[in-house]
Design a protein around this motif. Structure first.
Motif, PDB file in Angstrom:
ATOM      1  N   THR A 184       0.803  -1.221   0.000  1.00 14.46           N
ATOM      2  CA  THR A 184       0.000   0.000   0.000  1.00 14.46           C
ATOM      3  C   THR A 184       0.835   1.269   0.000  1.00 14.46           C
ATOM      4  OG1 THR A 184      -0.098  -0.078   2.408  1.00 14.46           O
ATOM      5  CG2 THR A 184      -1.904  -1.117   1.204  1.00 14.46           C
ATOM      6  N   GLY A 206       0.052   6.576  -0.364  1.00 16.48           N
ATOM      7  CA  GLY A 206      -0.644   5.300  -0.344  1.00 16.48           C
ATOM      8  C   GLY A 206      -1.916   5.383   0.475  1.00 16.48           C
ATOM      9  N   ASN A 207      -2.648   4.295   0.513  1.00 15.87           N
ATOM     10  CA  ASN A 207      -3.921   4.251   1.226  1.00 15.87           C
ATOM     11  C   ASN A 207      -3.677   3.815   2.671  1.00 15.87           C
ATOM     12  OD1 ASN A 207      -6.636   4.355   1.741  1.00 15.87           O
ATOM     13  ND2 ASN A 207      -7.076   2.334   0.870  1.00 15.87           N
TER      14      ASN A 207
END
Length: 274
Positions: A184, A206-207
């Protein structure tokens, strides 16, 4: 400058600075932060090229020496929302779903912090007064001389007005851009030209979320100027489990994304992450 932002250029004689580039840049940035404080903003300089309020960037700055002159440039966000910034910044396409949220976490504006948008002249006066206090000289309004206007027009028509200057994306010789990914987390790294392979800019996206919220921006600031081979280990040390909480990613993921970017250029073998 575009609506919602105020830009400036400051030219100093090198004789008036009496400092190396990094020290001179820091002194100017500290003065500009002091100017913003006059507006009621709790601004502070974050090396190497940002001014922040509560961990969120409100100014971007840069400075360099050219012969006997130091040129310092910067912008302040007056009323630029994250949505507008996401539209105009050329962010990586695979970040499109998360870019506005990340920008909102990283950036702020004068209007957001004060609940109003000050007149640009109010901001100009605050910054000018702080610079005058810091360097001990008086500032006064003036207009360009005829010769200066002529030279500016020559430069504009010969170089800056050309489509090749505006649209070409060829980086200066020797500069590298590295991209690394680990699950991620994405690491985008830009290196200074030269054999030392020092980090000019790094963006970790990123998430995922972190607490305290400013941890990632502080880490990015700390990694600038560092040899890229040392960045993954420095990230691991900075993201200590005892002081940082991460959701959606781990400290190892961040370090691995950086190491992946480095490995792709053949600069070092992937570090063993514990």
């Amino acid at each position: 400058m575009a609506p919602g932002a105020l830009a400036w250029d400051i030219a100093f004689s090198r004789r008036d600075i009496h400092a190396r580039r990094d020290a001179a840049n820091a002194a100017i940035c500290e003065a500009i932060a002091a100017g913003l404080a006059r507006l009621g903003l709790r601004a502070r300089y974050r090396p190497q090229n940002e001014i922040e309020v509560a961990g969120r960037k409100i100014c971007g700055l840069s400075g360099y020496f050219e012969g006997g002159t130091m040129l310092h440039q910067g912008t302040i966000l007056l009323d630029a929302g994250a949505g507008r910034m996401a539209d105009v910044l050329r962010l990586p396409s695979d970040e499109s779903r998360h870019r506005q949220r990340h920008l909102a976490q990283r950036l702020t504006s004068v209007a957001e912090l004060l609940g109003r948008t000050p007149d640009p002249d109010e901001i100009k006066y605050a910054i000018s007064a702080a610079l005058a206090d810091a360097f001990g000289f008086a500032l006064r309004p003036d207009t360009p001389q005829e010769q200066e206007t002529f030279l500016a027009g020559e430069l504009f028509s010969r170089e800056f007005a050309l489509d090749s200057f505006v649209f070409d994306s060829v980086a200066p010789g020797g500069i590298q851009t590295l991209v690394g990914r680990d699950g991620t987390v994405n690491a985008y790294i830009r290196l200074y030209a030269g054999d030392e392979r020092l980090i000019e800019q790094i963006w970790l996206t990123g998430n995922f979320d972190v607490s305290p919220a400013r941890v990632i921006t502080d880490l990015e600031a700390a990694l600038r100027g560092l040899p890229v081979r040392d960045a993954a280990a420095r990230a691991l040390a900075a993201l200590s489990p005892g002081s940082v909480e991460m959701r959606g990613a781990t400290r190892d993921s961040v370090a691995a994304a950086i190491a992946d970017a480095v490995e792709k250029t053949g600069l070092q073998q992937r570090a063993r992450l514990s």
